[in-house]
Each structure stands twice: as C-alpha cells, then as structure tokens.
Scaffold this motif. Structure first.
Motif, PDB file in Angstrom:
ATOM      1  N   GLY A  50       0.805  -1.222   0.000  1.00 64.44           N
ATOM      2  CA  GLY A  50       0.000   0.000   0.000  1.00 64.44           C
ATOM      3  C   GLY A  50       0.832   1.263   0.000  1.00 64.44           C
ATOM      4  N   THR A  80      -0.352   4.035  -2.371  1.00 67.02           N
ATOM      5  CA  THR A  80      -1.726   4.441  -2.069  1.00 67.02           C
ATOM      6  C   THR A  80      -1.786   5.257  -0.785  1.00 67.02           C
ATOM      7  OG1 THR A  80      -2.205   2.263  -2.930  1.00 67.02           O
ATOM      8  CG2 THR A  80      -4.064   3.553  -2.231  1.00 67.02           C
ATOM      9  N   ASN A  81      -0.997   4.855   0.218  1.00 72.92           N
ATOM     10  CA  ASN A  81      -0.982   5.618   1.469  1.00 72.92           C
ATOM     11  C   ASN A  81      -0.541   7.049   1.223  1.00 72.92           C
ATOM     12  OD1 ASN A  81      -1.747   3.328   2.740  1.00 72.92           O
ATOM     13  ND2 ASN A  81       0.300   2.794   3.482  1.00 72.92           N
ATOM     14  N   GLU A  82       0.549   7.169   0.492  1.00 70.67           N
ATOM     15  CA  GLU A  82       1.088   8.504   0.210  1.00 70.67           C
ATOM     16  C   GLU A  82       0.068   9.345  -0.551  1.00 70.67           C
ATOM     17  OE1 GLU A  82       5.273  10.455  -0.321  1.00 70.67           O
ATOM     18  OE2 GLU A  82       4.462   9.023   1.081  1.00 70.67           O
ATOM     19  N   SER A 111      -3.193   8.923  -0.630  1.00 73.67           N
ATOM     20  CA  SER A 111      -4.423   9.247   0.105  1.00 73.67           C
ATOM     21  C   SER A 111      -4.192  10.394   1.076  1.00 73.67           C
ATOM     22  CB  SER A 111      -4.996   8.012   0.804  1.00 73.67           C
ATOM     23  OG  SER A 111      -4.188   7.663   1.873  1.00 73.67           O
ATOM     24  N   ILE A 112      -2.978  10.551   1.588  1.00 78.59           N
ATOM     25  CA  ILE A 112      -2.675  11.718   2.431  1.00 78.59           C
ATOM     26  C   ILE A 112      -2.824  12.987   1.592  1.00 78.59           C
ATOM     27  CG2 ILE A 112      -0.838  12.910   3.711  1.00 78.59           C
ATOM     28  CD1 ILE A 112       0.219  10.069   4.451  1.00 78.59           C
ATOM     29  N   SER A 122      -5.613   4.856  -7.136  1.00 77.14           N
ATOM     30  CA  SER A 122      -6.096   3.787  -6.258  1.00 77.14           C
ATOM     31  C   SER A 122      -7.353   3.117  -6.822  1.00 77.14           C
ATOM     32  CB  SER A 122      -6.401   4.364  -4.878  1.00 77.14           C
ATOM     33  OG  SER A 122      -7.382   5.378  -5.004  1.00 77.14           O
TER      34      SER A 122
END
Ligand code: GDP
Length: 503
Positions: A191, A194-196, A198-199, A483
C-alpha cells in the motif's frame, strides 16, 4: 463492469503451465464449496472450517458426459481444450461409473478471508498438465466457469480487498526478474503509493470542501479558506507530487532496468568491454537451463538492477552508421539509452573528435561516460595530456566521468560497474520513501500536478471561486485514478487483461 460476471464461480490453474511436483487449481465464487464438494471424495467441504486443508481424491462422477471447455469460456488456453470425440448419444452421465482423477490436498478459504474475498478453494494436485485439464473439465461440468486473465485479482479489487495500485503491484511482483523490481512491487503491494496518495488527497479534499462552502455563500464574498494557508498547502502538494513524479525515473530503472549504449570507433574495444562486463554474469546464467545466449549477452545485473546493453549485436553497425550516414541516425540508435559509454583508443583518436562527439550527443537525460581504453598500451601518467584536454573542455557541463581502462586486461572494469551502480543510486530521492514504477500512475500524477499548478495560478490571480473548485475537483479525480476510486471500465479491463490466467 458486468456484475453477473462476478456471480459466476470461476476456476483456473494458478501454477505455471507444464510439469511440476505440484500444481494448484483455484476456485472462487458463491458456489466454490458446493462445486468442490461434488468432485471431492473426502471430508464434506461444505462443512469444514475455513483455512483448513484436506486429503482426498478428485473424482468425476459422470466420466462419459460430454464436455467441451470452449463452451465454458472464450478465453480458454488452447492446450487445455480437447474434445472427447464422443457422439452425442454416448454422452449420458453414468453416476455409478465414478472415475478417480487424482489424489489431492484441498484448501478451503471462506469469504471474506481469501484472496478474492469470496469463498475459495485451492486444489493441490500432482503437477501434470493432463491432470490439470481433467480437473478443470470436471469443475466446469459441475458448474464452474474458466477464469479470464486477471479475474481473481480483479475480484479482489472489486470486492474492496485491495486497491488498484495494489492489484497492479501483484502483476509486477509476478513479472519481477530481479531484487530491485521485487522490492518495489512488494512495497507497493503493502500500500506504499496508495498511502502517500491518500494523504495528498485528504489535504486536497479539505481544501476543496472549504472552497465549495464559499461557493454556497455565493455573492456574500466570504472566505472560509484562508488563502495563505491554501498557498502553503498547494506548495506542499506540488512538492510531494513532484517528488513522486521524479521517483519514476528511479522506479523505472529498478523495474525495467537501465539502457546502456557502448559507442566508439571500430576497434576501440567495445566488444571486448562488453564481454568483460558480461563475463561473471554469463558464468552464472549459463548454468540455468533454457536461457538463451542472446538475452544473457545483453543484460547484466549489478546490485539487483538490470543494465541492458542497447543493440549490442550491432555494435559495429552503430559505428558504421556514425561514419556512413551521420550523427542523426546514430542519435536515433541511442535515443532510449540512459547511459552512454563512449570508448576511445587514444592512438586512433583526436581530442577534437571526442569533444565534437560528446557535444553532439549531449542530452539532459543521458549520462555520458568517457572510457579511455587500451591504457595498457600507453602506460603513461594519469591523467595524461589527452584526457586533461577532454576534462578541461567537457567537465562538468557535458560529462563528469572519465575512466581509464584496459578492456583486454580487465583493469578498470569495476570502475565501469561502479559508475553504472552510482547512476541508479543518484536517481534516488532521499526524501521520498515511495517510488513510482507504473506509467499509469506517472501519467495521473503529472495530470494532478498540472491541476495543482493551475489552482496555484488561479489563487494568485484571484480567479473566480467556481473555476478554482473545478480545478481542485480535477486534481482529486486524477489522484483517485491511482487507487481506482475514479476509474472507468476500459482502464480496468486494460489493467487486468495483462495478468496471466489464474491470477
Ligand atoms: P570494437 O570494434 O570496438 O568492438 O573492438 P574490439 O572489442 O573488437 O577490439 C578491437 C581490437 O582491440 C581487438 O583485437 C582487441 O583484442 C583489442 N583490444 C580491445 N581492448 C583492448 C585493450 O584494452 N588493450 C589492448 N591492448 N587491446 C585491446
């Protein structure tokens, strides 16, 4: 996306085509347990606990029944298709005539704790393609459908178990050929990107909500979004997006390797250098059955990264082209290279010649390395006058590396390797932990960055709030594409069709 497709119970071989100690067939869907139970002699698979494994036999309770796998799926692999050749009247099921196909182990995964988040069964059988075909046949006879390429992963995505970037990383992981590509794919599967993203999206979303609130108040001329804070946020976004975009060069190098061109006049020693570089590699690779000489001659792996030697078969041809047709053609030849090793033999060159070449071929995204070959023949001090002139004329604007080697004696080869490794290391952005490796993500990030730049411009020029909101929505959508939050069927179809069947 056709919703009915997702209600079928699908099956496919999950292991590689061919003979192996064990092969695995996967079944996924609402009826996975019922269908598996019909063909399994052992415990009742509809009654067993999830995440358990069971010993038994795969049986065909109607071995003479007609069956043609092609009826089941148009995407069937040809080697699995075999008509039994029986006439229709002889195709009546004979339940008393059960045929045992193989002794197997069967694993059971109840939804949602499976790869697809659906009820799933995995059959481990003796790894013969013939057995695989027979088991698939009997599964289809009992109500399963052959899976299309990537369909298991697509279901995992559709059922919300993974996002699109993670699905793509699974394909990358399967395709990984070296340490570097394996690691970046694995990081993405966890992830990472995607984490980066979504922030970034959340920041942008907060911002957009405030702007839209302003719109609701229409003519009242209120400002909920503090423009100074807004500018700061936009700057931060631009910075992060740019870092991710820049990481693509590094990510691409890790994933696809770095193209290297060896150029020089005839007899400069290009083939000798290439052989020296390939030497250890060849010794290792030649022990692996089935690898072809053609491919190993062109790729070396250094510190887990692949370096691809462009057009090595035509080394001579390249130089001929420079001489006969001119630099334009030669430029085309090295257009895709990221590193150019320019090899020269001092006794057969002039400094003017080398300088003219480097200036002609100089490109922002091409690292040119001067390689003075055959130093065993001149044996003079370092750097000699020839190299000192090159240094003076070309450093640091056109190149920053001059190596003195003897390809024949294999001195200086390590230095050549170090230059290649350093090239990749220098692409790495220390600030960002996340690396972009995927062209689709790269494109979406670039579009997002464009939108952010437009928002910045809009803010500074005091443009209408409505337009601002429009640009912001645009950027949000672009980021959502990575994503899979905003993605159309065509894009999805394109992504999953690249998977192999059974994944
Ligand atoms: P290419 O035409 O650029 O590919 O050159 P080759 O690799 O075929 O080399 C041309 C000739 O130079 C061959 O006879 C090589 O053995 C010789 N040669 C290559 N490198 C060296 C070196 O470092 N020292 C010496 N003395 N000869 C070399």
């Amino acid at each position: 996306m056709n919703v009915n497709l997702n209600q079928d119970t699908i099956c496919a071989i999950a292991t590689a085509n061919g003979v192996g100690a064990i092969g695995i067939i996967r079944i996924s869907g609402n009826e996975a347990f019922q269908i598996a139970a019909k063909i399994f002699e052992g415990k009742d698979l509809q009654e067993v606990k999830t995440h358990t494994i069971h010993y038994g036999y795969i049986v065909d309770k109607s071995p003479n029944a007609s069956f043609d796998v092609r009826d089941a799926s148009s995407n069937m692999q040809n080697d699995l298709v075999e008509n039994d050749g029986l006439k229709p009247e002889t195709r009546n099921p004979k339940p008393e005539n059960t045929e045992v196909i193989d002794e197997v182990m069967v694993s059971v995964f109840k939804a949602p704790k499976s790869f697809t988040a659906e009820d799933s069964v995995e059959i481990s059988f003796h790894g013969s393609p013939h057995i695989a075909k027979k088991i698939l046949e009997v599964l289809v006879k009992n109500g399963a459908r052959l899976a299309k390429a990537g369909e298991f992963t697509m279901r995992a995505f559709m059922n919300g178990r993974i996002d699109l970037a993670q699905a793509e990383s699974i394909a990358d992981l399967i395709a990984s050929e070296n340490e570097a590509s394996r690691k970046v794919a694995l990081n993405q599967l966890k992830g990472g990107i995607t984490n980066e993203i979504s922030i970034l999206r959340n920041d942008l979303l907060n911002f957009t909500s405030l702007i839209e609130l302003e719109l609701d108040f229409g003519e009242e001329d209120v400002e909920f979004a503090d423009r100074t804070a807004m500018n700061k946020l936009l700057l931060n976004l631009r910075h992060k997006l740019s870092a991710l975009i820049e990481s693509f060069q590094y990510g691409n190098a890790l994933k696809n390797g770095v193209e290297v061109a060896i150029i020089g006049k005839p007899n400069a020693g290009k083939s000798t250098l290439l052989n020296a570089l390939l030497k250890e590699e060849r010794a290792i690779v030649s022990e692996i059955a089935g690898t072809t000489r053609d491919t190993i001659e062109e790729v070396i792996h250094l510190k887990g990264t692949a370096f691809r030697f462009v057009d090595t078969a035509g080394l001579r041809e390249t130089t001929d082209i420079i001489e006969k047709i001119g630099v334009t053609k030669a430029k085309e030849k090295i257009a895709s290279a990221k590193v150019l090793l320019y090899l020269y033999d001092e006794r057969d060159s002039t400094t003017e010649e080398v300088i003219a070449f480097v200036k002609e071929f100089h490109r922002e995204d091409l690292k040119i390395v001067l390689v003075h070959n055959k130093v065993d023949l001149t044996n003079d001090e370092t750097p000699n006058e020839f190299d000192a002139t090159l240094n003076l004329e070309l450093f640091p604007d056109y190149c920053d590396e001059l190596l003195r080697i003897s390809a024949k004696d294999q001195t200086g080869i390590e230095a050549v390797k170090t230059v290649l490794i350093d090239y990749v290391e220098n692409l790495k952005d220390q600030e960002s932990n996340v690396i972009i490796t995927n062209q689709r993500h790269f494109d979406a990030l670039q579009k997002s960055l464009q939108s952010v730049l437009q928002v910045e411009e809009a803010v500074s020029s005091g443009i209408h709030t409505e337009l601002l909101a429009y640009e912001l929505r645009n950027a949000l959508e672009q980021l959502g594409e990575i994503s899979g939050e905003f993605t159309n069927d065509e894009v999805l179809g394109n992504i999953f069709s690249k998977f192999c069947i059974g994944k």
